[in-house]
Design an enzyme around this catalytic site. Structure first.
Site, PDB file in Angstrom:
ATOM      1  N   GLY A   9       3.423  -3.490   1.241  1.00  0.00           N
ATOM      2  CA  GLY A   9       2.058  -3.928   0.972  1.00  0.00           C
ATOM      3  C   GLY A   9       1.898  -5.421   1.180  1.00  0.00           C
ATOM      4  O   GLY A   9       1.285  -6.123   0.371  1.00  0.00           O
ATOM      5  N   ALA A  10       2.431  -5.921   2.304  1.00  0.00           N
ATOM      6  CA  ALA A  10       2.546  -7.368   2.498  1.00  0.00           C
ATOM      7  C   ALA A  10       1.421  -7.979   3.326  1.00  0.00           C
ATOM      8  O   ALA A  10       1.460  -9.172   3.623  1.00  0.00           O
ATOM      9  CB  ALA A  10       3.889  -7.694   3.155  1.00  0.00           C
ATOM     10  N   ASP A  60       3.522   4.607   5.389  1.00  0.00           N
ATOM     11  CA  ASP A  60       2.967   5.067   4.119  1.00  0.00           C
ATOM     12  C   ASP A  60       4.149   5.282   3.183  1.00  0.00           C
ATOM     13  O   ASP A  60       4.963   6.180   3.404  1.00  0.00           O
ATOM     14  CB  ASP A  60       2.197   6.368   4.338  1.00  0.00           C
ATOM     15  CG  ASP A  60       1.645   6.960   3.057  1.00  0.00           C
ATOM     16  OD1 ASP A  60       1.930   6.423   1.958  1.00  0.00           O
ATOM     17  OD2 ASP A  60       0.932   7.975   3.143  1.00  0.00           O
ATOM     18  N   ASN A  87       6.075  -4.159  -3.624  1.00  0.00           N
ATOM     19  CA  ASN A  87       4.811  -4.750  -4.046  1.00  0.00           C
ATOM     20  C   ASN A  87       3.624  -3.812  -3.887  1.00  0.00           C
ATOM     21  O   ASN A  87       2.651  -3.914  -4.641  1.00  0.00           O
ATOM     22  CB  ASN A  87       4.563  -6.031  -3.238  1.00  0.00           C
ATOM     23  CG  ASN A  87       3.151  -6.525  -3.358  1.00  0.00           C
ATOM     24  OD1 ASN A  87       2.766  -7.104  -4.373  1.00  0.00           O
ATOM     25  ND2 ASN A  87       2.339  -6.286  -2.334  1.00  0.00           N
ATOM     26  N   SER A 140       2.995  -5.072 -13.668  1.00  0.00           N
ATOM     27  CA  SER A 140       1.783  -5.750 -14.112  1.00  0.00           C
ATOM     28  C   SER A 140       1.905  -6.048 -15.592  1.00  0.00           C
ATOM     29  O   SER A 140       2.637  -5.360 -16.318  1.00  0.00           O
ATOM     30  CB  SER A 140       0.553  -4.869 -13.860  1.00  0.00           C
ATOM     31  OG  SER A 140      -0.565  -5.339 -14.578  1.00  0.00           O
ATOM     32  N   TYR A 153      -3.370   3.203 -14.252  1.00  0.00           N
ATOM     33  CA  TYR A 153      -2.662   2.050 -13.675  1.00  0.00           C
ATOM     34  C   TYR A 153      -1.587   1.541 -14.633  1.00  0.00           C
ATOM     35  O   TYR A 153      -0.444   1.299 -14.227  1.00  0.00           O
ATOM     36  CB  TYR A 153      -3.677   0.950 -13.376  1.00  0.00           C
ATOM     37  CG  TYR A 153      -3.091  -0.313 -12.795  1.00  0.00           C
ATOM     38  CD1 TYR A 153      -2.632  -0.337 -11.476  1.00  0.00           C
ATOM     39  CD2 TYR A 153      -3.020  -1.479 -13.540  1.00  0.00           C
ATOM     40  CE1 TYR A 153      -2.103  -1.499 -10.925  1.00  0.00           C
ATOM     41  CE2 TYR A 153      -2.492  -2.648 -12.994  1.00  0.00           C
ATOM     42  CZ  TYR A 153      -2.040  -2.652 -11.688  1.00  0.00           C
ATOM     43  OH  TYR A 153      -1.516  -3.798 -11.153  1.00  0.00           O
ATOM     44  N   LYS A 157       2.504   1.403 -13.971  1.00  0.00           N
ATOM     45  CA  LYS A 157       3.215   0.132 -13.982  1.00  0.00           C
ATOM     46  C   LYS A 157       4.248   0.070 -15.111  1.00  0.00           C
ATOM     47  O   LYS A 157       5.266  -0.620 -14.992  1.00  0.00           O
ATOM     48  CB  LYS A 157       2.217  -1.024 -14.088  1.00  0.00           C
ATOM     49  CG  LYS A 157       1.391  -1.217 -12.819  1.00  0.00           C
ATOM     50  CD  LYS A 157       2.274  -1.484 -11.605  1.00  0.00           C
ATOM     51  CE  LYS A 157       1.487  -1.838 -10.368  1.00  0.00           C
ATOM     52  NZ  LYS A 157       2.354  -2.154  -9.205  1.00  0.00           N
ATOM     53  N   ILE A 186      -4.369 -12.593 -11.782  1.00  0.00           N
ATOM     54  CA  ILE A 186      -4.109 -13.346 -10.552  1.00  0.00           C
ATOM     55  C   ILE A 186      -5.328 -13.241  -9.634  1.00  0.00           C
ATOM     56  O   ILE A 186      -5.962 -12.192  -9.544  1.00  0.00           O
ATOM     57  CB  ILE A 186      -2.862 -12.799  -9.822  1.00  0.00           C
ATOM     58  CG1 ILE A 186      -1.648 -12.785 -10.767  1.00  0.00           C
ATOM     59  CG2 ILE A 186      -2.567 -13.617  -8.575  1.00  0.00           C
ATOM     60  CD1 ILE A 186      -1.202 -14.138 -11.267  1.00  0.00           C
TER      61      ILE A 186
END
Length: 245
Positions: A9-10, A60, A87, A140, A153, A157, A186
């Site tokens: 996911g960069a 994916d 990430n 997170s 979520y 995490k 963030i």
């Protein structure tokens, strides 16, 4: 020989900052993406112009076959994989009672299964045979303390944290460290939907009085991949401005 890192996911946000930080530190960087092809190509071109060693690869992470092909390609290109940064992830903001089973499953697939797939592939094909490596999983702050309206979520995490702690114990005899970076608030697309008023309320809750930058997270990740962090494993480090102390 330069070290090599895969960042999932960069193409955007925190992942982009992490990829850039490693690239400018002399790493060979694999910029993984799934849907953000234009952004990934732009980032790779930018790094190449600056003399960095970077490639892009579409995969994916919920598809194990695609992940295996990506890992094989990186090893074939650079020789091995020294660092893996998991990430890639998705989030959703809604009431718990409104979350569908399908939505929950998608969250778990990307955030947990995706991390499982990339980690297992890199371990089998590079790190375990060499008995060396660093794995850094992006969780997170909500994986630590939970967040209202982000139950799915937070669940995913929190699972990343549990997975990382257990894996750190299992891999320690093979000289492979596993740590977690759990960012707080963030400045990314995830906060873009907040109104100015809500953003100010959030800032007021943070002791340092400001929203974090993607570079703050990237610096933490880079430290955990450094020689100076060689004795750190199974830990959760949270760049959050003091929001959770």
């Amino acid at each position: 020989m330069n070290k090599t890192v895969i960042v999932t996911g960069a193409a955007k946000g925190i992942g982009k900052a992490i990829a850039k930080t490693f690239a400018y530190s002399g790493y060979n960087v694999c910029i993984n993406y799934n849907t953000s092809e234009e952004e990934a190509k732009k980032l790779c071109s930018e790094l190449a112009k600056d003399g960095c060693s970077a490639i892009i690869y579409k995969a994916d992470i919920t598809n194990r076959e695609e992940v295996d092909k990506m890992v094989d390609y990186v090893i074939g290109t650079f020789g091995n994989i020294d660092v893996l940064v998991n990430n890639a992830g998705i989030s959703e903001y809604k009431l718990f009672i409104d979350i569908s089973e399908k939505e929950l499953q998608r969250m778990l697939n990307v955030n947990i299964l995706g991390t499982f797939n990339t980690t297992q592939a890199v371990l089998k094909k590079s790190m375990l045979p060499r008995k060396d490596g660093t794995i850094i999983n992006i969780s997170s702050i909500w994986g630590m303390v939970g967040a209202s309206l982000e139950v799915a979520y937070s669940t995913s995490k929190a699972a990343i944290i549990g997975m990382s702690k257990a894996l750190a114990k299992e891999l320690a005899p093979s000289n492979i460290t596993v740590n977690v970076v759990a960012p707080g608030a963030i400045s990314t697309d995830m906060l873009a939907s907040l109104s100015d008023e809500d953003m100010q309320v959030l800032k007021d809750e943070i002791p340092l009085g400001k929203i974090g930058a993607v570079e703050d997270v990237a610096a933490t990740v880079k430290f955990l991949a450094s020689y100076e962090a060689r004795y750190i494993t199974g830990q959760v480090i949270s760049p959050n401005g003091g929001l959770v102390i």
